[in-house]
Write a protein that holds these residues in place. Structure first.
Motif, PDB file in Angstrom:
ATOM      1  N   ASN A   5      28.587  49.854   7.552  1.00 33.67           N
ATOM      2  CA  ASN A   5      30.041  50.044   7.400  1.00 33.67           C
ATOM      3  C   ASN A   5      30.667  49.761   8.982  1.00 33.67           C
ATOM      4  O   ASN A   5      30.251  50.352   9.908  1.00 33.67           O
ATOM      5  N   HIS A   8      35.192  44.595   1.559  1.00 37.74           N
ATOM      6  CA  HIS A   8      33.541  44.447   1.659  1.00 37.74           C
ATOM      7  C   HIS A   8      33.279  43.042   2.287  1.00 37.74           C
ATOM      8  O   HIS A   8      33.738  41.951   2.136  1.00 37.74           O
ATOM      9  N   TYR A   9      32.413  43.056   3.338  1.00 37.22           N
ATOM     10  CA  TYR A   9      32.116  41.826   4.232  1.00 37.22           C
ATOM     11  C   TYR A   9      30.690  41.491   3.793  1.00 37.22           C
ATOM     12  O   TYR A   9      30.468  40.265   4.270  1.00 37.22           O
ATOM     13  N   ASP A  10      30.180  42.039   2.652  1.00 30.00           N
ATOM     14  CA  ASP A  10      28.675  41.244   2.441  1.00 30.00           C
ATOM     15  C   ASP A  10      28.957  40.320   1.084  1.00 30.00           C
ATOM     16  O   ASP A  10      30.044  40.327   0.613  1.00 30.00           O
ATOM     17  N   HIS A  11      27.819  39.542   0.998  1.00 26.67           N
ATOM     18  CA  HIS A  11      28.100  38.647  -0.213  1.00 26.67           C
ATOM     19  C   HIS A  11      26.471  38.384  -0.715  1.00 26.67           C
ATOM     20  O   HIS A  11      25.580  39.051  -0.134  1.00 26.67           O
ATOM     21  N   ASN A  48      33.684  37.952  -0.322  1.00 23.93           N
ATOM     22  CA  ASN A  48      35.024  38.667  -0.212  1.00 23.93           C
ATOM     23  C   ASN A  48      35.398  38.178   1.337  1.00 23.93           C
ATOM     24  O   ASN A  48      36.052  39.141   2.033  1.00 23.93           O
ATOM     25  N   ALA A  49      35.448  37.094   1.894  1.00 26.23           N
ATOM     26  CA  ALA A  49      35.757  36.701   3.232  1.00 26.23           C
ATOM     27  C   ALA A  49      37.389  36.668   3.127  1.00 26.23           C
ATOM     28  O   ALA A  49      37.962  37.127   4.298  1.00 26.23           O
ATOM     29  N   THR A 106      38.177  40.617   3.736  1.00 25.15           N
ATOM     30  CA  THR A 106      37.674  40.809   4.997  1.00 25.15           C
ATOM     31  C   THR A 106      38.969  40.169   5.984  1.00 25.15           C
ATOM     32  O   THR A 106      39.167  40.884   6.975  1.00 25.15           O
ATOM     33  N   ALA A 150      35.505  48.165   6.780  1.00 29.24           N
ATOM     34  CA  ALA A 150      34.828  46.898   6.470  1.00 29.24           C
ATOM     35  C   ALA A 150      33.509  47.232   5.846  1.00 29.24           C
ATOM     36  O   ALA A 150      32.603  47.701   6.597  1.00 29.24           O
ATOM     37  N   THR A 171      29.998  47.476   3.690  1.00 28.95           N
ATOM     38  CA  THR A 171      28.708  46.880   3.842  1.00 28.95           C
ATOM     39  C   THR A 171      27.963  47.103   2.226  1.00 28.95           C
ATOM     40  O   THR A 171      28.547  48.124   1.420  1.00 28.95           O
ATOM     41  N   ASP A 180      39.684  42.911  -2.670  1.00 29.33           N
ATOM     42  CA  ASP A 180      38.466  42.210  -3.072  1.00 29.33           C
ATOM     43  C   ASP A 180      38.732  40.923  -3.932  1.00 29.33           C
ATOM     44  O   ASP A 180      39.303  41.109  -4.885  1.00 29.33           O
TER      45      ASP A 180
END
Length: 496
Positions: free
Chosen positions: A164, A185-188, A220-221, A224, A248, A250, A280
């Motif tokens: 995070n 969240h910044y992951d995809h 979720n760009a 972010t 942010a 993860t 989100d």
């Protein structure tokens, strides 16, 4: 499906479909001892068990079968397909790491050619003959004389640390040790086989098996990017009374791991956490409606008045979610009784698809969400009144455990709205190309008000309305479009 370097060895036993179903008085394990054995089973189930739409029962699930043989003392399970999909091939299921299950024993898919050799050598007969016995209800399970299986199941499991990312805007004054958390969240999904259902002529068809890049522009760009912009706005403005913690997160897509880790290992005291605001998928606002859905809008005592006043200032309509929502990073905070909201501009056909690209982002709408969240955060940071956590009666009822998980056999091929904007019916955010809904004439923006005469007020009514239907059946769906009702005939498709 195994743990690293699992060795196994034992006599080979044919155990039919690997099913023990008391309701159907069907038991593949009658008269066969699996203690210390390696079980050879067919995938699937007797064809007569399936519904007219071909939907299988729970007994056909490999997970259930693996536990069946494990509970009877087996040390491994070998699965063979009942019939060849192609006369020229005998292909095995491709191993997909991110979807692998752990059964507690090694599990393998073996070719029909190998299984045919094994059953014939053990004088049990050919596979098709064994299938005929099983499907006719005659016992076919037996130890395979003089046959033994042994081996090792192993794979290389690699782990990596992900983090995070946190930043803090320090408050000033007597409330500075209390915090407002703002997160996204910044992951995809990265590179993988697309998961969404595909339709052709109103029926579900197999999508491309090739892995593809999932860009994640909205998911979720968008959230972010909004997080960074809100931090910039608050940093440029006057000091706030309470501090604001930006996170942010993860690993949201793989199970909310980042946000769960934070609430279990907080960097600030949770009792000092006043509220959590989560973003989100805030990048695909409908420009004709300019509405943002807010899950948990009523779980904080002061949330409604702040949402209303700031929404009016920035020119956005607020549609409270029909539930608090449990599939994004606000959920772990709600479970700690921290008032939390999730801001969301709605679903679309590009959700979790390679087509979720930046050119489809409504940047102007996203900027309005930024101003909304920043404004609500500022009011929460300045107000002497701290919001108290509120669990509505509706949410209490929804959070109670159910006796059994519902299994849905049919789909319409649409994306429902989870927002409650006060209008009758359930909104349709999107319809799948060539799906049942589109073929019946349904359009994005329609509102479903009745299905087969049953009133539909939200997504839960919608899911309940067809849970007992079968694929191929036609249902009467009444939608409201442009202020008038239209009746559509939707031919339901199998969910699988």
């Amino acid at each position: 499906s195994f743990s690293s370097d699992d060795e196994f060895s034992g006599p080979l036993v044919f155990a039919g479909y690997g099913i023990n179903n008391e309701e159907r008085k069907y038991d593949d394990f009658a008269g066969v001892d699996l203690t210390g054995a390696v079980a050879l089973i067919f995938s699937g189930e007797p064809p007569s068990w399936a519904d007219s739409d071909g939907a299988p029962t729970r007994s056909s699930m490999l997970r259930n079968k693996a536990y069946n043989v494990k509970d009877r003392g087996a040390v491994a399970v070998l699965v063979v397909s009942p019939k060849r999909a192609d006369q020229d091939q005998d292909s095995l299921t491709k191993y997909v790491a991110h979807g692998a299950d752990q059964y507690g024993i090694p599990a393998f898919h073996v070719t029909r050619a190998w299984a045919e050799w094994a059953t014939t050598a053990a004088r049990l007969g050919a596979l098709d003959a064994l299938l005929e016995k099983l499907d006719a209800g005659r016992l076919a399970t037996a130890a395979m004389a003089h046959m033994k299986a042994s081996g090792r199941a192993s794979f290389n499991k690699r782990t990596a640390t992900t983090r995070n990312v946190l930043g803090v805007h320090r408050g000033r004054g007597p409330l500075a040790e209390e915090y407002i958390v703002i997160g996204a969240h910044y992951d995809h999904l990265g590179i993988q086989v697309p998961m969404m259902r595909k339709f052709k002529d109103g029926k579900v068809v197999q999508g491309s098996p090739e892995p593809k890049i999932h860009y994640g522009a909205d998911d979720n760009a968008s959230g972010t990017g909004a997080l960074i912009e809100i931090a910039r706005l608050l940093a440029a403005g006057p000091p706030t009374g309470r501090s604001v913690l930006f996170i942010a997160f993860t690993a949201e897509e793989s199970g909310l791991h980042g946000s769960k880790h934070f609430v279990e290992n907080p960097t600030i005291p949770l009792e000092k956490t006043v509220a959590m605001l989560n973003m989100d998928m805030i990048g695909r606002m409908n420009p004709d409606e300019e509405t943002v859905q807010v899950f948990g809008a009523d779980c904080g005592s002061t949330f409604p008045k702040y949402l209303e006043s700031v929404g009016r200032e920035v020119g956005l309509k607020i549609a409270p979610g029909v539930s608090y929502g449990g599939r994004s990073d606000h959920a772990p905070f709600i479970h700690k009784n921290i008032p939390s909201m999730h801001f969301y501009t709605g679903a679309h056909p590009d959700y979790h698809q390679p087509s979720d690209t930046a050119d489809k982002i409504n940047a102007a709408g996203g900027a309005k969400v930024v101003r909304l969240v920043a404004g609500v955060a500022a009011k929460l940071a300045e107000s002497a009144e701290r919001p108290s956590f509120v669990m509505s009666d509706r949410e209490k009822a929804r959070s109670e455990p159910m006796a059994a998980t519902a299994t849905f056999r049919v789909v319409m091929g649409l994306t429902p709205s989870y927002g409650d904007d006060g209008r009758a019916g359930m909104g349709v955010d999107a319809v799948s190309p060539e799906g049942p809904a589109e073929r019946a004439g349904m359009k994005a923006g329609d509102r479903i008000v009745r299905i087969n005469g049953k009133s539909i007020a939200n997504v839960y009514d919608y899911m309940a309305a067809t849970r007992n239907n079968k694929a191929g059946e036609t249902v009467d769906v009444v939608v409201v479009r442009d202020g008038s009702e239209q009746e559509l005939k939707v031919v339901l498709a199998s969910a699988r």
